[in-house]
Design a protein around this motif. Structure first.
Motif, PDB file in Angstrom:
ATOM      1  N   ALA A 189       0.820  -1.208   0.000  1.00 25.72           N
ATOM      2  CA  ALA A 189       0.000   0.000   0.000  1.00 25.72           C
ATOM      3  C   ALA A 189       0.856   1.260   0.000  1.00 25.72           C
ATOM      4  CB  ALA A 189      -0.931  -0.015   1.212  1.00 25.72           C
ATOM      5  N   ILE A 190       1.916   1.277   0.802  1.00 28.74           N
ATOM      6  CA  ILE A 190       2.781   2.454   0.867  1.00 28.74           C
ATOM      7  C   ILE A 190       3.556   2.623  -0.439  1.00 28.74           C
ATOM      8  CG2 ILE A 190       4.706   3.555   2.090  1.00 28.74           C
ATOM      9  CD1 ILE A 190       3.810   1.977   4.599  1.00 28.74           C
ATOM     10  N   SER A 191       3.915   1.512  -1.053  1.00 29.88           N
ATOM     11  CA  SER A 191       4.681   1.566  -2.309  1.00 29.88           C
ATOM     12  C   SER A 191       3.951   2.366  -3.375  1.00 29.88           C
ATOM     13  CB  SER A 191       4.942   0.154  -2.833  1.00 29.88           C
ATOM     14  OG  SER A 191       5.820  -0.568  -2.004  1.00 29.88           O
ATOM     15  N   ALA A 192       2.623   2.364  -3.324  1.00 26.09           N
ATOM     16  CA  ALA A 192       1.833   3.033  -4.359  1.00 26.09           C
ATOM     17  C   ALA A 192       2.041   4.542  -4.379  1.00 26.09           C
ATOM     18  CB  ALA A 192       0.351   2.722  -4.145  1.00 26.09           C
ATOM     19  N   TYR A 193       2.597   5.109  -3.301  1.00 25.15           N
ATOM     20  CA  TYR A 193       2.750   6.557  -3.214  1.00 25.15           C
ATOM     21  C   TYR A 193       4.111   7.049  -3.689  1.00 25.15           C
ATOM     22  CZ  TYR A 193      -1.614   6.513  -0.679  1.00 25.15           C
ATOM     23  OH  TYR A 193      -2.942   6.343  -0.345  1.00 25.15           O
ATOM     24  N   PHE A 194       4.975   6.142  -4.131  1.00 20.58           N
ATOM     25  CA  PHE A 194       6.322   6.531  -4.549  1.00 20.58           C
ATOM     26  C   PHE A 194       6.670   5.918  -5.898  1.00 20.58           C
ATOM     27  CE2 PHE A 194       6.321   6.716   0.084  1.00 20.58           C
ATOM     28  CZ  PHE A 194       6.880   7.971   0.319  1.00 20.58           C
ATOM     29  N   ALA A 300       9.323  14.937  -3.064  1.00 16.17           N
ATOM     30  CA  ALA A 300       7.908  14.561  -3.037  1.00 16.17           C
ATOM     31  C   ALA A 300       7.560  14.095  -1.623  1.00 16.17           C
ATOM     32  CB  ALA A 300       7.639  13.452  -4.043  1.00 16.17           C
ATOM     33  N   LEU A 301       6.783  14.909  -0.911  1.00 19.71           N
ATOM     34  CA  LEU A 301       6.405  14.605   0.468  1.00 19.71           C
ATOM     35  C   LEU A 301       5.098  13.837   0.511  1.00 19.71           C
ATOM     36  CD1 LEU A 301       7.163  18.107   2.019  1.00 19.71           C
ATOM     37  CD2 LEU A 301       8.518  16.022   2.354  1.00 19.71           C
ATOM     38  N   VAL A 302       5.061  12.821   1.363  1.00 21.73           N
ATOM     39  CA  VAL A 302       3.850  12.029   1.572  1.00 21.73           C
ATOM     40  C   VAL A 302       3.620  11.922   3.076  1.00 21.73           C
ATOM     41  CG1 VAL A 302       2.712   9.786   1.271  1.00 21.73           C
ATOM     42  CG2 VAL A 302       4.199  10.693  -0.538  1.00 21.73           C
ATOM     43  N   GLN A 303       2.416  12.269   3.511  1.00 18.26           N
ATOM     44  CA  GLN A 303       2.084  12.089   4.927  1.00 18.26           C
ATOM     45  C   GLN A 303       1.391  10.753   5.121  1.00 18.26           C
ATOM     46  OE1 GLN A 303      -0.901  13.599   8.474  1.00 18.26           O
ATOM     47  NE2 GLN A 303      -1.108  14.434   6.432  1.00 18.26           N
ATOM     48  N   GLY A 304       1.788  10.029   6.173  1.00 14.75           N
ATOM     49  CA  GLY A 304       1.111   8.792   6.522  1.00 14.75           C
ATOM     50  C   GLY A 304       0.469   8.904   7.891  1.00 14.75           C
ATOM     51  N   TYR A 305      -0.794   8.532   7.979  1.00  9.02           N
ATOM     52  CA  TYR A 305      -1.483   8.465   9.273  1.00  9.02           C
ATOM     53  C   TYR A 305      -1.838   7.016   9.556  1.00  9.02           C
ATOM     54  CZ  TYR A 305      -5.532   8.172  12.376  1.00  9.02           C
ATOM     55  OH  TYR A 305      -6.391   7.786  13.370  1.00  9.02           O
ATOM     56  N   ALA A 318      -1.160  12.290  -0.358  1.00  8.61           N
ATOM     57  CA  ALA A 318      -0.215  12.040  -1.444  1.00  8.61           C
ATOM     58  C   ALA A 318       0.594  13.284  -1.775  1.00  8.61           C
ATOM     59  CB  ALA A 318      -0.970  11.552  -2.676  1.00  8.61           C
ATOM     60  N   ALA A 319       1.700  13.050  -2.479  1.00  3.13           N
ATOM     61  CA  ALA A 319       2.629  14.141  -2.790  1.00  3.13           C
ATOM     62  C   ALA A 319       1.960  15.267  -3.567  1.00  3.13           C
ATOM     63  CB  ALA A 319       3.812  13.582  -3.574  1.00  3.13           C
ATOM     64  N   GLY A 320       1.023  14.930  -4.441  1.00  2.00           N
ATOM     65  CA  GLY A 320       0.383  15.946  -5.270  1.00  2.00           C
ATOM     66  C   GLY A 320      -0.382  16.995  -4.504  1.00  2.00           C
ATOM     67  N   TYR A 321      -0.803  16.675  -3.307  1.00  2.00           N
ATOM     68  CA  TYR A 321      -1.548  17.637  -2.485  1.00  2.00           C
ATOM     69  C   TYR A 321      -0.628  18.561  -1.697  1.00  2.00           C
ATOM     70  CZ  TYR A 321      -5.464  14.630  -3.665  1.00  2.00           C
ATOM     71  OH  TYR A 321      -6.410  13.911  -4.349  1.00  2.00           O
ATOM     72  N   LEU A 331      -5.877  21.379   2.525  1.00  2.00           N
ATOM     73  CA  LEU A 331      -5.615  19.939   2.638  1.00  2.00           C
ATOM     74  C   LEU A 331      -4.348  19.625   3.423  1.00  2.00           C
ATOM     75  CD1 LEU A 331      -6.651  18.739  -0.932  1.00  2.00           C
ATOM     76  CD2 LEU A 331      -7.976  18.699   1.196  1.00  2.00           C
ATOM     77  N   LEU A 332      -3.476  20.616   3.618  1.00  2.00           N
ATOM     78  CA  LEU A 332      -2.278  20.340   4.406  1.00  2.00           C
ATOM     79  C   LEU A 332      -2.625  20.044   5.864  1.00  2.00           C
ATOM     80  CD1 LEU A 332       0.395  22.868   3.092  1.00  2.00           C
ATOM     81  CD2 LEU A 332      -0.106  20.548   2.321  1.00  2.00           C
ATOM     82  N   ALA A 333      -3.814  20.422   6.282  1.00  2.00           N
ATOM     83  CA  ALA A 333      -4.260  20.125   7.650  1.00  2.00           C
ATOM     84  C   ALA A 333      -4.961  18.778   7.736  1.00  2.00           C
ATOM     85  CB  ALA A 333      -5.198  21.225   8.141  1.00  2.00           C
ATOM     86  N   SER A 334      -5.113  18.103   6.605  1.00  2.00           N
ATOM     87  CA  SER A 334      -5.804  16.808   6.604  1.00  2.00           C
ATOM     88  C   SER A 334      -4.812  15.664   6.733  1.00  2.00           C
ATOM     89  CB  SER A 334      -6.620  16.632   5.320  1.00  2.00           C
ATOM     90  OG  SER A 334      -5.805  16.146   4.257  1.00  2.00           O
TER      91      SER A 334
END
Length: 519
Positions: A189-194, A300-305, A318-321, A331-334
C-alpha cells in the motif's frame, strides 16, 4: 500467500548482485544478505525457535537489525522489537510478557544484559551484535560463520510475524500482534505513493523498532532498494548520510524535520538526491510543513497516518496535495484519504456511522488490521471487532474523502514520534507524597510536536516542583514519557457526568488557535 520472506526471495532471483545494505563500511548484495539471513535462521532453529516463537531485539540501527528481522521470519519465528528509550524495567516487562527466549542486543545496551538476564525468567540466550561479546553471551558474526543455510519456513497469511509493543492505559505496554499478511499489505500500500528506480537507496534515520521506519523498510525491500543506516537520528549525521549514500528515499517524523531544516548548519544541497520522503507518526505543524515545501521543492512529500494496530497505515496525503493548491484547499491540515484497501468509518459512541462533516471516532479495517493484543482478550475485544480497529482518534471526513483528525478520544500523547498514554504517567506521578491529584495532557511543542505536561493538584501545604516530579519518575518510566512542563492547580479538575476528568477542557487553553492537533 503473503509472506514477508517473499520479498527477499524475489530479490535473490531477480537482482542477486545488486547492493542490499551499506553500513559502516560493510556492504552486502542481495545474494549475500540472504545467505547471512539463512545462516542466522539456522542458528535460531538450533536454539529451539519454532513457528511463532518470539525473538526480541534491543539495538540501534544497522544492517544487522535488518538481518535479524528476516532471519527470525526465515526461521519461522516472530519478532519483538524493543523500544531503545525504555528503562530496564519496561524492557523486562515486555520480554517476560512476550515469552521471548532469545534476545539480540548491541553494545549501546550492554549494561542491560545482566539485569535483563536476572529479571527475565524466560530468557535463555543473548546474542551480542558487536565484537568482544561479554562472557555468557553468543557473538553475532560467529553464529553466522558457524552455521549452514537452512530452508525458508515460508510463514505467511495470518501467521504471527511480530509483537510490537505500544503504550498501555493500564500502565504497561501492550503487545500488538501483527501477521505476515498485515505487514506485507502495508508494504504494498505504501509503495503506491512513490516512484522507484532500479538503483534507489533508502536511509534508516528513525529507530528501526518503530513501525514508522518498519513500514518504509518493508517498502524498500519489496522494491529492491539499497538499505543504508545511521545508528540513531542526529540532524547533521542524517544530512551527511543523505549525501554519502546518495539517498533517494527516507522517512523523518516532524520532530526530525524540524531539527534538520532549522539546524544552523542546514544546507539544502544535502537533499539533492532525495526524491521522496514520508512523514508522520506525530503532529506536523503546518508552518513547518510549509517551510519544508519551500526549502525542498523537489522532494515529493507524503504524509502517513496510522497506528501500530493497523500495521500501521490508514490514510495518506499524497505528494500531489503538497502544493499551492493543496494549501489553498486546506488539505495540508488533513490526514489525506484512505489507503487502497483500507475502509474508514467515522462512528458515534454507539458505533453508528456519522455523515460527512461530523466528528466521531475513526474506525478502520484492512488486511493490516492486528490479530489482537498479546494475552489481553478484554483489551482486544474493546478495540477489535470483525477486523475493525477502533483508533481512539476523533475526526471527520469531508465530501471528497479527506480525513481530518481533530482530537484524541484516547488520552494519548505523541511526542517526537513516540506514543505516551497519559494514564501511565499519571499512575506514577500520583505516588509522589506531595501530589493529591494529577492530569497529564499533551500540549503544543515546536520541537516535539507535542510535549507531556502535568497538571498537579498538590497535597495540602505542599509545593512540588518539576525537578522533584522528574526525579520521582527517573527509574520508573522512560525519559520521553516524563513531563517537560508542569502547572499547579488549586481547584478541582473539571468532571463529566460520569465523574471522568474532562481533559479536553484542560487542553483547550494550550491548543487555542492550533488547527492541526494530531498527526
Amino acid at each position: 500467500m503473503y509472506g514477508l520472506t517473499s520479498f527477499l526471495n524475489s530479490n535473490v532471483r531477480s537482482i542477486p548482485k545488486q547492493i542490499a545494505t551499506k553500513c559502516e563500511g560493510r556492504e552486502h548484495n542481495w545474494s549475500q544478505f540472504a545467505d547471512r539471513v539463512s545462516k542466522l535462521a539456522s542458528a535460531l532453529r538450533e536454539m529451539g525457535i519454532q513457528d511463532g516463537e518470539r525473538v526480541a531485539i534491543l539495538a540501534l540501527n544497522s544492517e544487522r537489525y535488518l538481518e535479524y528481522y528476516y532471519a527470525v521470519w526465515w526461521a519461522g519465528g516472530a519478532v519483538v522489537p524493543l523500544n531503545v528509550r525504555w528503562s530496564v524495567a519496561e524492557n523486562a516487562y515486555s520480554l517476560n510478557d512476550s515469552g521471548a527466549k532469545v534476545l539480540f542486543i548491541d553494545k549501546a545496551f550492554a549494561s542491560m544484559i545482566d539485569p535483563l538476564q536476572r529479571d527475565v525468567e524466560v530468557l535463555e540466550t543473548v546474542i551480542y551484535m558487536d565484537d568482544d561479546a561479554p562472557n555468557g553471551v553468543l557473538q553475532y558474526e560467529e553464529l553466522i560463520a558457524s552455521h549452514r543455510p537452512c530452508s525458508d519456513a515460508r510463514r505467511s497469511g495470518k501467521d504471527l510475524a511480530g509483537l510490537y509493543y505500544t503504550g498501555g492505559t493500564t500502565g504497561f505496554p501492550k503487545g500488538v500482534m501483527l501477521s505476515h499478511e498485515a505487514l506485507w499489505y502495508n508494504s504494498m500500500a505504501i509503495s503506491a505513493y512513490f516512484d522507484f528506480d532500479a538503483e534507489d537507496t533508502y536511509l534508516h534515520a528513525g529507530p528501526m523498532f518503530h513501525l514508522a521506519d518498519g513500514g518504509m523498510s518493508g517498502v524498500a525491500t519489496a522494491n529492491g532498494l539499497c538499505h543504508t543506516f545511521i545508528p540513531a537520528f542526529e540532524p547533521m549525521a542524517t544530512t551527511k548520510a543523505l549525501e554519502e549514500y546518495k539517498v533517494t528515499h527516507t522517512i523523518l517524523v516532524p520532530t526530525m524535520w524540524d531539527m534538520v531544516i532549522n539546524h544552523p548548519d542546514f544546507d539544502k544541497s544535502s537533499f539533492r538526491t532525495v526524491r521522496g520522503a514520508l512523514y508522520g507518526a506525530s503532529p506536523m505543524p503546518e508552518g513547518l510543513l510549509r517551510q519544508i515545501m519551500e526549502q525542498l521543492p523537489d522532494v515529493a512529500l507524503v504524509q502517513g497516518y496510522g497506528q501500530t494496530e493497523m500495521a500501521p497505515g490508514i490514510t495518506a496525503l499524497a505528494a500531489g496535495y503538497h502544493s499551492k493548491k493543496g494549501m489553498e484547499d486546506g488539505l495540508l491540515a488533513s490526514a489525506g484519504r484512505a489507503f487502497i484497501g483500507v475502509e474508514v468509518r467515522i462512528c458515534d459512541e454507539d458505533g453508528n456511522d456519522l455523515p460527512n462533516g461530523e466528528v466521531g471516532e475513526i474506525v478502520a479495517r484492512s488486511p493490516g488490521s492486528m490479530l489482537g493484543y498479546w494475552g489481553m482478550p478484554e483489551a482486544t475485544a474493546a478495540t477489535l471487532n470483525d477486523g475493525w480497529v477502533k483508533t481512539g482518534d476523533g475526526g471527520y471526513r469531508d465530501d471528497k474523502g479527506f480525513i481530518f483528525i481533530v482530537d484524541r478520544i484516547k488520552d494519548m500523547i505523541v511526542t517526537g514520534g513516540e506514543n505516551v498514554f497519559s494514564s501511565e504517567v499519571e499512575n506514577v506521578i500520583s505516588t509522589h507524597p506531595d501530589v493529591a491529584g494529577v492530569a497529564v495532557i499533551g500540549i503544543p511543542s515546536k520541537k516535539w510536536g507535542e510535549e507531556v505536561h502535568a497538571i498537579i493538584i498538590p497535597a495540602q501545604g505542599k509545593e512540588p516542583t518539576l525537578e522533584e516530579i522528574t526525579a520521582h519518575l527517573e527509574n520508573q518510566i522512560a525519559n520521553y514519557k516524563r513531563p517537560r512542563s508542569m502547572s499547579l492547580r488549586r481547584e478541582p479538575f473539571p468532571l463529566s457526568g460520569a465523574g471522568k476528568v474532562l481533559k479536553r477542557d484542560l487542553r483547550a487553553p494550550f491548543w487555542d488557535g492550533q488547527n492541526r492537533n494530531v498527526g
